[in-house]
Write a protein that holds these residues in place. Sequence first.
Motif: not given
Ligand code: HEC
Length: 384
Positions: A312, A315, A327, A330, A336-337, A348-349, A353, A356, A365, A373
């Motif tokens: 999930n 990619h 940025r 993870l 970071r936090y 966030t999950v 956002r 963004k 999920l 996760i």
């Molecule tokens: C389509 C792309 C995409 C997918 C799929 C995605 N993310 Fe993200 N995620 C992002 C982006 C882009 C950011 C950064 C957002 C920002 O700049 O604040 C982010 C931010 C986050 C953050 C916060 C990071 C931070 O440092 O603040 C977390 C936690 C996170 N994602 C977890 C997940 C998890 C767990 C999954 C899968 C269940 C997931 N993401 C799936 C694009 C994605």
Amino acid sequence: MFTCLDKWRRSLLGAGLAAACIGAAAATGAVPAEGPLRACADPDNLPFSSAAEGPKGFYVELADKLSEALGRGAAQEVWHSTLYARRAVRSTLLARRCDLYIGLPAEGDFMRPQVVMSAPFAVHHYALVLPPGQRISGVAELRGRRVAVQLLTPPHQLLATTEGMQTVTVRSPEEGLQALADGQADVAWLWGPSAGYHNRTRHAERWQVLATDGPGMAWPVAIGFRRDDAALRAQVQQQLDGLQGWITGLAAKYGFPAGPALPLAAADAPVLRLAAAGAVGGLMGQATAAVVADAAGSDAMLSRGRTLFNTNCSHCHGPNAQSPEARIDLRKLGRRYGDEMTEVFHATVRAGRPDKGMPAWKGVLAEDDIASIKAFVDSVQQRK
Ligand code: HEC
């Protein structure tokens, strides 16, 4: 003060505890310049220390040797459980109940600046335990073998995030050796000093125990002093410098794996944050047990979390959460936090956002998928 009560409860472990307790309670001033060195130690943490009849342990013997070298006779142990390392140091060394604490992590910023360290006097390693004659020179060679690992330790974490590994999770080095003895595992990757010690004392040196190197696998240990005890630290350091050969001999006597360590782990392998943060150095044998008792994570949960992540999230965030883009890397969440990491993760999950590019996963999920996760993401946090 719970410590005397604590000791009383633990006094089943051996005589001498009550006396140490009284002595400790009375001694609250500055470090006396004579009389035995008072060394903090865990009463039940062989091969490092023990208040029971039988072997005293690596750290206790070193304390005696140092105290004698300073012309102060054998050391006096001040017993306290190291299940929670920081708490133990706070309520013994920093409470002036003992003069030094042997076996604290030499690297990182463990309890600094209140605690100052000697130079490292030994390096403990995670170690591969395998039948005589066998050789393993890389992690890939563990494929196809059942590898016993202690839950939430760096070897566990390394193997849980490597494709195609078959792990048998155990809770202690003893259990790991037992899994080998029972034929439930082919190889074990365990906390070296304990594995070596139990291999010698309980299993008649049935296996070879080989130190391994790599991130999180080697733990240099030092002696901790209070910041204002610079004079004692200098005296002890001077003795330590002359005792290096004797210390190596002592480690061999307790069966600790000797070098050179096998550089098994990949250089960029992530290091388990729990291990780096709390369960450290010589305290590790015990502290991992505590971590394990508290841990919600399990082997199954970690590997499920990894699979869910790679289906999930990868990619955008990279396979196994290894993103080259800082940025969205993870592995840096903890850095970071800090303490807010869990909160930020869940918020966030769930909500995403959207502006963004981070989608919302609430309703997509299941809650326990998100929890798995999270367990996986926790396991890949980079060392602070
Ligand atoms: C389509 C792309 C995409 C997918 C799929 C995605 N993310 Fe993200 N995620 C992002 C982006 C882009 C950011 C950064 C957002 C920002 O700049 O604040 C982010 C931010 C986050 C953050 C916060 C990071 C931070 O440092 O603040 C977390 C936690 C996170 N994602 C977890 C997940 C998890 C767990 C999954 C899968 C269940 C997931 N993401 C799936 C694009 C994605």
